[in-house]
Design a protein around this motif. Structure first.
Motif, PDB file in Angstrom:
ATOM      1  N   VAL A  15      -1.736  18.623  -5.417  1.00 56.44           N
ATOM      2  CA  VAL A  15      -1.516  17.789  -6.780  1.00 56.44           C
ATOM      3  C   VAL A  15      -1.274  16.364  -6.677  1.00 56.44           C
ATOM      4  O   VAL A  15      -1.233  15.757  -7.585  1.00 56.44           O
ATOM      5  N   GLU A  16      -1.111  15.733  -5.456  1.00 58.07           N
ATOM      6  CA  GLU A  16      -0.992  14.575  -5.301  1.00 58.07           C
ATOM      7  C   GLU A  16      -2.013  13.577  -6.078  1.00 58.07           C
ATOM      8  O   GLU A  16      -1.518  12.424  -6.512  1.00 58.07           O
ATOM      9  N   PRO A  17      -3.251  13.875  -6.206  1.00 58.89           N
ATOM     10  CA  PRO A  17      -4.253  12.835  -6.794  1.00 58.89           C
ATOM     11  C   PRO A  17      -3.762  12.694  -8.361  1.00 58.89           C
ATOM     12  O   PRO A  17      -4.313  11.887  -8.866  1.00 58.89           O
ATOM     13  N   LEU A  18      -2.946  13.763  -8.872  1.00 59.30           N
ATOM     14  CA  LEU A  18      -2.482  13.466 -10.340  1.00 59.30           C
ATOM     15  C   LEU A  18      -1.650  12.345 -10.497  1.00 59.30           C
ATOM     16  O   LEU A  18      -1.384  12.012 -11.504  1.00 59.30           O
TER      17      LEU A  18
ATOM     18  N   ARG B 213       0.772  -1.241   0.170  1.00 60.87           N
ATOM     19  CA  ARG B 213      -0.126   0.096   0.134  1.00 60.87           C
ATOM     20  C   ARG B 213       0.922   1.196   0.054  1.00 60.87           C
ATOM     21  O   ARG B 213       0.357   2.108  -0.640  1.00 60.87           O
ATOM     22  N   ALA B 214       1.844   1.231   0.679  1.00 66.78           N
ATOM     23  CA  ALA B 214       2.946   2.253   0.739  1.00 66.78           C
ATOM     24  C   ALA B 214       3.426   2.697  -0.653  1.00 66.78           C
ATOM     25  O   ALA B 214       3.645   3.914  -1.083  1.00 66.78           O
ATOM     26  N   ILE B 215       3.775   1.321  -1.353  1.00 66.06           N
ATOM     27  CA  ILE B 215       4.364   1.516  -2.749  1.00 66.06           C
ATOM     28  C   ILE B 215       3.233   2.161  -3.662  1.00 66.06           C
ATOM     29  O   ILE B 215       3.520   3.131  -4.512  1.00 66.06           O
ATOM     30  N   ALA B 216       2.075   1.625  -3.510  1.00 64.86           N
ATOM     31  CA  ALA B 216       0.769   2.340  -4.357  1.00 64.86           C
ATOM     32  C   ALA B 216       0.682   3.630  -4.189  1.00 64.86           C
ATOM     33  O   ALA B 216       0.371   4.533  -5.059  1.00 64.86           O
TER      34      ALA B 216
ATOM     35  N   HIS C 203      -1.000   7.588  -5.517  1.00 64.29           N
ATOM     36  CA  HIS C 203      -1.525   8.698  -4.524  1.00 64.29           C
ATOM     37  C   HIS C 203      -2.877   8.502  -4.320  1.00 64.29           C
ATOM     38  O   HIS C 203      -3.465   9.480  -4.267  1.00 64.29           O
ATOM     39  N   GLY C 204      -3.329   7.432  -4.658  1.00 66.66           N
ATOM     40  CA  GLY C 204      -4.819   7.089  -4.284  1.00 66.66           C
ATOM     41  C   GLY C 204      -5.669   7.281  -5.523  1.00 66.66           C
ATOM     42  O   GLY C 204      -6.895   7.282  -5.468  1.00 66.66           O
ATOM     43  N   ALA C 205      -5.076   7.734  -6.608  1.00 62.77           N
ATOM     44  CA  ALA C 205      -5.654   8.253  -7.795  1.00 62.77           C
ATOM     45  C   ALA C 205      -6.134   6.938  -8.655  1.00 62.77           C
ATOM     46  O   ALA C 205      -6.907   7.482  -9.634  1.00 62.77           O
ATOM     47  N   ALA C 206      -5.726   5.834  -8.637  1.00 62.93           N
ATOM     48  CA  ALA C 206      -6.170   4.859  -9.544  1.00 62.93           C
ATOM     49  C   ALA C 206      -6.458   3.850  -8.575  1.00 62.93           C
ATOM     50  O   ALA C 206      -5.665   3.336  -7.586  1.00 62.93           O
ATOM     51  N   PRO C 207      -7.748   3.124  -8.803  1.00 61.41           N
ATOM     52  CA  PRO C 207      -8.081   2.094  -7.967  1.00 61.41           C
ATOM     53  C   PRO C 207      -7.337   0.671  -7.780  1.00 61.41           C
ATOM     54  O   PRO C 207      -7.430  -0.034  -7.040  1.00 61.41           O
ATOM     55  N   ALA C 208      -6.974   0.595  -9.052  1.00 61.89           N
ATOM     56  CA  ALA C 208      -6.392  -1.106  -9.566  1.00 61.89           C
ATOM     57  C   ALA C 208      -5.513  -1.503  -8.421  1.00 61.89           C
ATOM     58  O   ALA C 208      -5.571  -2.438  -8.016  1.00 61.89           O
TER      59      ALA C 208
END
Length: 709
Positions: A554-557, A260-263, A268-273
């Motif tokens: 800008v993290e969600p990008l 989860r830390a890598i993801a 930054h949580g912007a992609a669910p996969a």
């Protein structure tokens, strides 16, 4: 008719254009008297340039082959079953063209369930099963092997991966469930999450063996023969495969937390996969495979019907198709041959270009500059980089010597460029300087020699205006680092003719770069969008919002680096110069930050310092900044930045800077590392509603990077 057959029949009806992979069964006698062996070969009937994939029709063919080997196994006619691929290719997973046409959640669910139902039949066979990974294996191609009892791999396999999270999916035919139970969650997460989100990093054959995914590795030359011999020793009991016991305690939970830390660090949580994949891996701790398969089916269906996957497939198609067949490029038959290249300048960028041209075109390359010391330094840089390539084993001694022999330097432009077919300048970003360089070069080159400029923001038309043959001047804008970023903005000036442009595109292809045709407009594509984006960020800083709030905004990008770090990479002076250029062209939209001027005047490299070992605001820079008292929330920061970008892209499309929004996304993905899972920028702006709010319409039609209507 079985449920699986019905599922696959319906799915195949939705995807009539599938290139169907056959599963050919042949029989042979194993060495050592180990018995009769049924070998299933996956083959779509094309050579290795059209890799084998699994669509519904292909899964049905595999299911038919399994009908046959099931009967033979039940009758005691075979001792084992093996699966391999056509030459150089094992299988590269699900056919994404089929995924694109799906419109209903139930149909998406059928794809996952159909694959599982077929692959589970392999695991259920009453005889031992083997996979022989003879070539590239990705996604479902990897997963079919996980359902077998044993696996071998060729040391020559160039690419082995589970790339689904990179595209916006999860490994949904057993990858998330079986792999952690086979090699442990930490290694599985490295393959499924870390490699995938690191620009789809591939494993080589030996690495697959070292991870424990394959039980044996053999040389490519006699891979199948050695694999069959090894299988015989397994069946005879002479070889016993021992696999490590999996720790299903705290180590499993710790591995998932690390995943989860890598993801978080990548998307930054912007992609669910990746998070869906980690949820399935976390649940796989108890070893219940069927529950895992059900969870994979549900995740696949949900993600297939989501915008992120469609954007990922859109990005994949941009890079693999549009990037290789540039929109608007003249007929390639008009291109002239390039047998020698000249480079004006011998600084870092020029030297990188010289190395690239020599390595890819394999023609003589001559560097020039204003004095011998600079020339020698440039040539020395190229030679030292060649030495590094040799030390890494990417060149042998003869290859290194030949490459060094191609790159020379000279102070005499007439001698250096008289027989050159293509001369590129990489000198200081000043129009007058570049005009003089081209005037000097035109005086000594042939009438058909292409004159290319690596300018990042200046007008190609103005650069060529005073020349006798302005029609042969073309913009050839590389991105730094030259060896890494694929984009090449190919700029057509007002006078540039088709032959010059075709030659430029031909050279770009040989350089293995992604050429995109761009109108001669200020800062072209990437720098114009990034400067508008960065300008808005800089304005927000100047107004008073703290830098850490901006970073969070800008993290969600999921950008490869924050805009503040990007300023340091580009260099504050260059960022200032480009912003001044664009302010001159569009003063109402592009501001020039006085704070950025102060940073440049003070000779600072950026806003941060790492002197303590941690990233911190440089106190000397902080002391330079003069800011207001308007403090935005992270959400407001993102909205401001996206509003500016959406407005600028719409204006660029109206101006015809590129042909379509797809070219904007291709440029940002290949030139600025804009996240693949977002599809570039326009699908993200459409999904988030920013396009509609700012411009009154989306950039892309429904179904292009979204679920078809």
């Amino acid at each position: 008719m079985s449920d699986t057959t019905e599922l696959l029949k319906r799915a195949h009806e939705l995807f009539p254009d599938e290139v169907v992979t056959s599963a050919h069964v042949r029989h042979l006698d194993l060495p050592l008297g180990a018995g009769r062996f049924a070998l299933v070969t996956l083959d779509n009937g094309f050579d290795h340039t059209k890799p084998t994939t699994f669509g519904p029709g292909s899964l049905a063919k595999l299911s038919e082959a399994l009908d046959q080997v099931e009967r033979e196994a039940a009758a005691g006619e075979i001792a084992a079953v093996g699966i391999t691929g056509k030459p150089f290719i094992f299988a590269v997973g699900a056919d994404l063209k089929g995924v694109e046409v799906l419109k209903e959640h139930s149909d998406a669910l059928a794809i996952g369930k159909g694959g599982h139902d077929v692959f589970k039949r392999i695991a259920a066979l009453p005889v031992p099963t083997f996979t022989f990974y003879n070539g590239a294996a990705m996604g479902g191609g990897v997963e079919i092997g996980l359902h077998c009892d044993y696996r071998t791999i060729s040391a020559g396999v160039p690419g082995f991966s589970l790339p689904e999270c990179f595209l916006g999916l999860v490994p949904g035919w057993g990858g998330c469930t079986i792999l952690p139970n086979l090699i442990g969650p930490a290694k599985a997460i490295s393959v499924i999450i870390e490699n995938s989100l690191s620009q789809n990093r591939q494993l080589k054959g030996k690495q697959v063996f070292d991870l424990g995914i394959a039980d044996a590795v053999f040389a490519p030359a006699d891979f199948l023969e050695q694999s069959l011999l090894w299988a015989a020793t397994v069946l005879k009991g002479e070889t016993v495969v021992e696999r490590p016991e999996i720790d299903r305690g705290e180590a499993w939970d710790a591995a998932v937390a690390h995943g989860r830390a890598i993801a978080d660090s990548k998307v930054h949580g912007a992609a669910p996969a990746p998070y869906r994949a980690l949820d399935i891996i976390a649940a796989a701790k108890d070893g219940d495979l069927q529950a895992g398969f059900d969870a994979e089916d549900a995740a696949l269906a949900d993600l297939i019907m989501g915008g992120e996957l469609r954007s990922g497939i859109y990005a994949f198609n941009l890079v693999q198709k549009r990037g290789k067949r540039p929109f608007g490029a003249p007929d390639k038959s008009l291109a002239r041959p390039v047998t020698k290249v000249g480079v004006v300048g011998a600084g870092l960028m020029a030297s990188q270009l010289a190395l690239l041209f020599a390595r890819q075109l394999k023609v003589p390359v001559v560097l020039t500059d204003i004095d011998q010391e600079r020339v020698d330094k440039g040539v020395g840089y190229v030679h030292s980089e060649i030495d590094k390539l040799q030390a890494k084993g990417r060149l042998n001694q003869d290859g290194a010597n030949r490459l060094k022999g191609l790159v020379t330097g000279s102070l005499d432009k007439a001698a250096a460029f008289g027989d050159a077919d293509f001369v590129i300048e990489a000198v200081f970003e000043e129009l007058g300087v570049k005009q003089q360089v081209f005037a000097d070069v035109e005086a000594v080159v042939s009438p058909t020699c292409i004159l290319a400029t690596n300018t990042s923001s200046l007008s190609v038309t103005e650069m060529a205006a005073k020349l006798e043959h302005p029609e042969r001047v073309v913009g050839f804008h590389f991105f730094n680092p030259v060896a890494v970023l694929p984009l090449l903005e190919i700029v057509r000036g007002e006078s540039t003719d088709d032959a010059s442009l075709a030659t430029a595109f031909g050279v770009a292809k040989k350089l293995k770069k992604t050429g995109v045709l761009v109108k001669d407009a200020p800062a072209f594509v990437v720098n114009r969008i990034l400067t508008r984006f960065m300008g808005e960020i800089q304005t927000v800083i100047d107004e008073g919002t703290p830098i850490d709030t901006i970073e969070k905004g800008v993290e969600p990008l999921g950008l490869p680096m924050s805009p503040i770090v990007l300023i340091e990479l580009v260099g504050p002076a260059i960022a200032l110069h480009v912003s001044e250029t664009l302010h001159g062209a569009f003063p109402e939209r592009f501001n020039v930050s006085e704070n950025l001027r102060r940073v440049v005047a003070a000779g600072k490299r950026g806003f941060y310092t790492w002197a303590s070992g941690q990233q911190e605001i440089d106190p000397e820079v902080a002391a330079l900044l003069q800011v207001g008292d308007v403090v935005l929330t992270p959400e407001q920061v993102l909205d401001r930045a996206l509003t500016a970008v959406a407005q600028e892209i719409a204006l660029m499309l109206d101006e015809g800077v590129v042909a379509e929004a797809q070219d904007i996304d291709l440029c940002l993905i290949t030139g600025a590392g804009w996240p693949f899972h977002l599809g570039g920028i326009t699908p993200y702006l459409d999904r988030s509603g920013v396009s509609q709010r700012v411009n009154g319409k989306p950039f892309l039609a429904p179904g292009i990077a979204s679920v078809p209507a």
